[in-house]
Design an enzyme around this catalytic site. Structure first.
Site, PDB file in Angstrom:
ATOM      1  N   GLU A   1       0.826  -1.214   0.000  1.00  0.00           N
ATOM      2  CA  GLU A   1       0.000   0.000   0.000  1.00  0.00           C
ATOM      3  C   GLU A   1       0.862   1.266   0.000  1.00  0.00           C
ATOM      4  O   GLU A   1       0.861   2.045   0.966  1.00  0.00           O
ATOM      5  CB  GLU A   1      -0.956   0.016   1.194  1.00  0.00           C
ATOM      6  CG  GLU A   1      -2.000  -1.070   1.137  1.00  0.00           C
ATOM      7  CD  GLU A   1      -3.079  -0.915   2.193  1.00  0.00           C
ATOM      8  OE1 GLU A   1      -2.839  -0.231   3.213  1.00  0.00           O
ATOM      9  OE2 GLU A   1      -4.173  -1.476   2.008  1.00  0.00           O
TER      10      GLU A   1
ATOM     11  N   GLU B   1      -6.475  -8.163  -0.172  1.00  0.00           N
ATOM     12  CA  GLU B   1      -6.855  -8.140   1.245  1.00  0.00           C
ATOM     13  C   GLU B   1      -8.316  -7.765   1.381  1.00  0.00           C
ATOM     14  O   GLU B   1      -8.800  -6.856   0.698  1.00  0.00           O
ATOM     15  CB  GLU B   1      -6.075  -7.061   2.005  1.00  0.00           C
ATOM     16  CG  GLU B   1      -4.605  -7.269   2.132  1.00  0.00           C
ATOM     17  CD  GLU B   1      -3.971  -6.106   2.907  1.00  0.00           C
ATOM     18  OE1 GLU B   1      -4.692  -5.398   3.636  1.00  0.00           O
ATOM     19  OE2 GLU B   1      -2.756  -5.909   2.759  1.00  0.00           O
TER      20      GLU B   1
HETATM   21  C1  GLA Z   1      -4.097  -2.637   5.049  1.00  0.00           C
HETATM   22  C2  GLA Z   1      -2.719  -3.235   5.223  1.00  0.00           C
HETATM   23  C3  GLA Z   1      -2.696  -4.417   6.120  1.00  0.00           C
HETATM   24  C4  GLA Z   1      -3.579  -4.209   7.320  1.00  0.00           C
HETATM   25  C5  GLA Z   1      -4.967  -3.881   6.864  1.00  0.00           C
HETATM   26  C6  GLA Z   1      -5.950  -3.707   7.994  1.00  0.00           C
HETATM   27  O1  GLA Z   1      -4.813  -3.120   3.994  1.00  0.00           O
HETATM   28  O2  GLA Z   1      -2.122  -3.557   3.993  1.00  0.00           O
HETATM   29  O3  GLA Z   1      -1.361  -4.639   6.528  1.00  0.00           O
HETATM   30  O4  GLA Z   1      -3.084  -3.153   8.080  1.00  0.00           O
HETATM   31  O5  GLA Z   1      -4.929  -2.673   6.151  1.00  0.00           O
HETATM   32  O6  GLA Z   1      -7.245  -3.466   7.542  1.00  0.00           O
END
Ligand code: GLA
Length: 665
Positions: free
Chosen positions: A164, A316
């Site tokens: 991210e 995710e």
């Molecule tokens: C993001 C991050 C993860 C985690 C999630 C929690 O997507 O990439 O490491 O912190 O948020 O929702």
């Protein structure tokens, strides 16, 4: 939509080479939090849940490089072998999103500064400066060693670079890279002064050393400087990504590379980034309490599919609650399955989570996992298992199939950045909210949409809608005109085509090509509305915005009624080009777009769908999803095989609350 072949750019396989006719199911796995006995327990549970993919190493830097230059790979060797031995593929991450504490202590130049000059310290994550030569050197060295060690490992299926990308930096080293980026863009200071309009407010630059990131100023930073800073930040992060990507490619040229986007995230120009990836992936966390959560999911899924130009990866999502909202509710029974199937319906070939096992310590111990604190008997894990088995069953029929859309929504980052500047006519106007409102109208009208860049070839779409593109390049304006000339239908929202690439207002206050296209003779004034204020129009109420327009050869489809603008056109039409000068209330926007779509020959996937039911076509499969809390009956035009229920349905499909069907002809 346009599609790519199974073999991606440069001969790499893309997602198809990893899925090989299955859907991927799994998630981030952070085993360094657990004793090794737990790893074996994890593998047993993973296999029982049909997990076939885990993402390792996302935040493992301090474990892999405990002291500068040292390496500790033994634990990761054992994990890679363990996964391989159990038939679970590994998406291996470069851990460069969270440098170890020693780095900040020994090299404070790696830490970013905010616009007030404050340092972002270690102790959280993502505390790295994209501009820091020291950070880049360490990141490249570790990436090199990881790639050399695991590039040929049989468990490796994909590389996941960083996590991210979302950092900004206004510090001194960033000032140097900002100047370098600006020199590349403008060549000379004169050109920069012209582009930024520095004749106003005595901002003329006489030396490159005077040019800075837009740090805190007494009053209103130069808007083009701010716009360029956002372009530069996206590009600098992309540089960091590309350096690591190119390293891992040298060691494993056939292994696809991705980095996970955040959903509807302003910090990365995702059109540009997607071109640099072999697999486009996204993280998606709609709020289970949000009545429009399903639509938010659909929007991000449509956007990601469009960026991928084919199947994509849900990197995710949460099996239950997240822990970063004010109030974090779990997903009610069935919702995890429903939203996962929605992603598959809209093109995902991978359904993955953050994270496999819920942490007992650290900042995310109250964020759900595929195995929660309640363990294997917990409801969340039981639902994960059922979903894993279902995805394994339907995978061969679904994976790799493409979705065909006849409607495209245009969205673009430069327009988004420029459209959120300080000093604009109304702070109530938010380009992202307009994209949501227009996509929602289409979603509620049961029309599946792609997203497209305004300079893309649009000729394959019957209908193109533009919620708002405040900044429009010449090429984009020409493209819209050519699209309509070529037989396409265009519906365009207000504040579109106002500024050129340098955020310079177009003569006449709006691009002349667009004024001609819509039959607008003069755009006299904008009349922004207050939050909650309405303006009467024929047959509906407008919100947010209104305009004093003098029509030329356009037809007024609806006029303003009452108030200052009484009798002036609110919705204009000239042939197949429509211009909407306000934001109609949701039902009115839905009706308008549904009518225009019908006129353009675009029909919903199924007729007579109940409001809470979503139907999406993927290949020749029909996904039917009940987002409502009550059971529902859906009329079907024939006989189908429901791959989920393993049943034949004729004429009518009954779905329970949050129920879903995947229908094959
Ligand atoms: C993001 C991050 C993860 C985690 C999630 C929690 O997507 O990439 O490491 O912190 O948020 O929702």
């Amino acid at each position: 939509m346009r599609t790519t072949s199974a073999t991606g750019k440069n001969g790499r396989s893309g997602l198809a080479g990893v899925t090989r006719g299955r859907l991927l199911f799994g998630g981030d796995y952070n085993p360094e939090q657990w004793p090794e006995e737990t790893w074996h327990e994890d593998v047993r549970l993973m296999k029982e849940a049909c997990v076939n993919s885990v993402t390792l190493g996302v935040f493992s830097w301090s474990r892999l490089e405990p002291r500068p230059g040292e390496r500790d790979f033994g634990w990761l060797d054992r994990l890679m072998d363990l996964m391989h031995g159990n038939g679970i593929g590994v998406v291996l991450a470069t851990p460069t999103a969270s440098p170890p504490p020693w780095m900040g202590r020994l090299h404070p130049d790696t830490l970013p500064r905010d616009r007030d000059g404050r340092t972002e310290w270690w102790g959280g994550r993502q505390h790295f400066s994209h501009s820091s030569a020291t950070y880049r050197r360490y990141a490249a060295a570790l990436t090199e060693d990881l790639a050399a060690r695991y590039g040929g490992h049989p468990a490796l299926t994909m590389w996941h670079i960083n996590n991210e990308y979302c950092t900004y930096d206004w510090g001194d080293e960033a000032a140097v890279t900002f100047r370098r980026w600006l020199r590349d863009r403008y060549g000379t200071l004169d050109a920069l002064n012209t582009a930024w309009g520095t004749a106003f407010w005595s901002q003329g630059y006489g030396d490159w050393q005077e040019v800075l990131p837009p740090r805190r100023a007494h009053h209103l930073n130069n808007p083009t400087q701010v716009l360029d800073f956002k372009r530069y930040t996206s590009d600098l992060l992309l540089e960091c990504y590309a350096v690591e990507r190119d390293i891992v490619r040298r060691y494993s040229p056939d292994v696809p590379v991705t980095t996970n986007f955040m959903p509807m995230w302003a910090g990365q120009d995702a059109w540009r980034w997607a071109r640099e990836e072999d697999v486009v992936s996204v993280d998606l966390y709609p709020d289970p309490r949000d009545p429009f959560g399903a639509q938010e999911g659909a929007l991000v899924q449509d956007m990601t599919r469009s960026q991928a130009r084919g199947p994509w990866m849900l990197m995710e999502q949460a099996a239950g609650a997240v822990n970063w909202r004010d109030v974090n509710r779990p997903k009610p029974r069935g919702l995890n399955r429903l939203w996962s199937l929605q992603a598959v319906a809209r093109g995902a070939d991978a359904v993955c989570y953050f994270q496999w096992r819920q942490s007992r310590q650290g900042a995310e111990k109250f964020h759900s996992g595929m195995v929660g604190h309640a363990g294997e008997r917990g409801r969340t894990h039981q639902e994960v298992r059922r979903l894993g088995a279902e995805l394994a069953r339907i995978g061969p029929a679904v994976a790799g199939r493409h979705s065909a859309c006849e409607v495209a929504v245009l969205h673009e980052w430069n327009a988004w950045w420029a459209g959120t500047q300080d000093g604009r006519p109304s702070r109530e106007v938010d380009p992202a909210q307009l994209v949501r409102a227009w996509h929602r109208a289409l979603w509620e009208a049961h029309l599946t949409t792609d997203f497209a860049h305004p300079e893309h070839d649009l000729s394959g779409y019957r209908l193109v809608v533009v919620p708002q593109l405040y900044l429009l390049t010449d090429a984009a304006a020409d493209n819209l005109v050519a699209y309509v000339r070529g037989g396409g239908t265009l519906v365009c929202g207000f504040l579109t085509g106002i500024a050129d690439e340098d955020d310079r207002v177009r003569p006449g206050g709006m691009d002349a090509r667009l004024r001609d296209l819509f039959g607008i003779r003069v755009l006299h004034e904008w009349w922004p509305l207050d939050a909650g204020e309405h303006i009467g129009c024929d047959g509906f109420r407008g919100t947010l915005w209104s305009e004093e327009i003098e029509a030329g050869d356009a037809v007024a489809h609806a006029r303003y009624r009452g108030g200052e603008l009484d009798g002036l056109p609110a919705v204009l039409r000239r042939g197949r080009a429509w211009y909407v000068s306000t934001l109609p209330e949701p039902a009115a926007l839905r009706e308008l777009l549904a009518d225009v779509a019908a006129g353009a020959g675009v029909r919903p996937v199924l007729d007579g769908l109940p409001a809470q039911v979503e139907a999406v076509r993927r290949g020749d499969l029909l996904f039917v999803l009940n987002h409502g809390r009550d059971p529902v009956g859906v009329a079907l035009p024939g006989t189908y095989r429901d791959l989920l229920g393993d049943r034949t349905v004729t004429g009518r499909l009954e779905l329970p609350r949050h129920g879903a069907a995947v229908l094959a002809p």
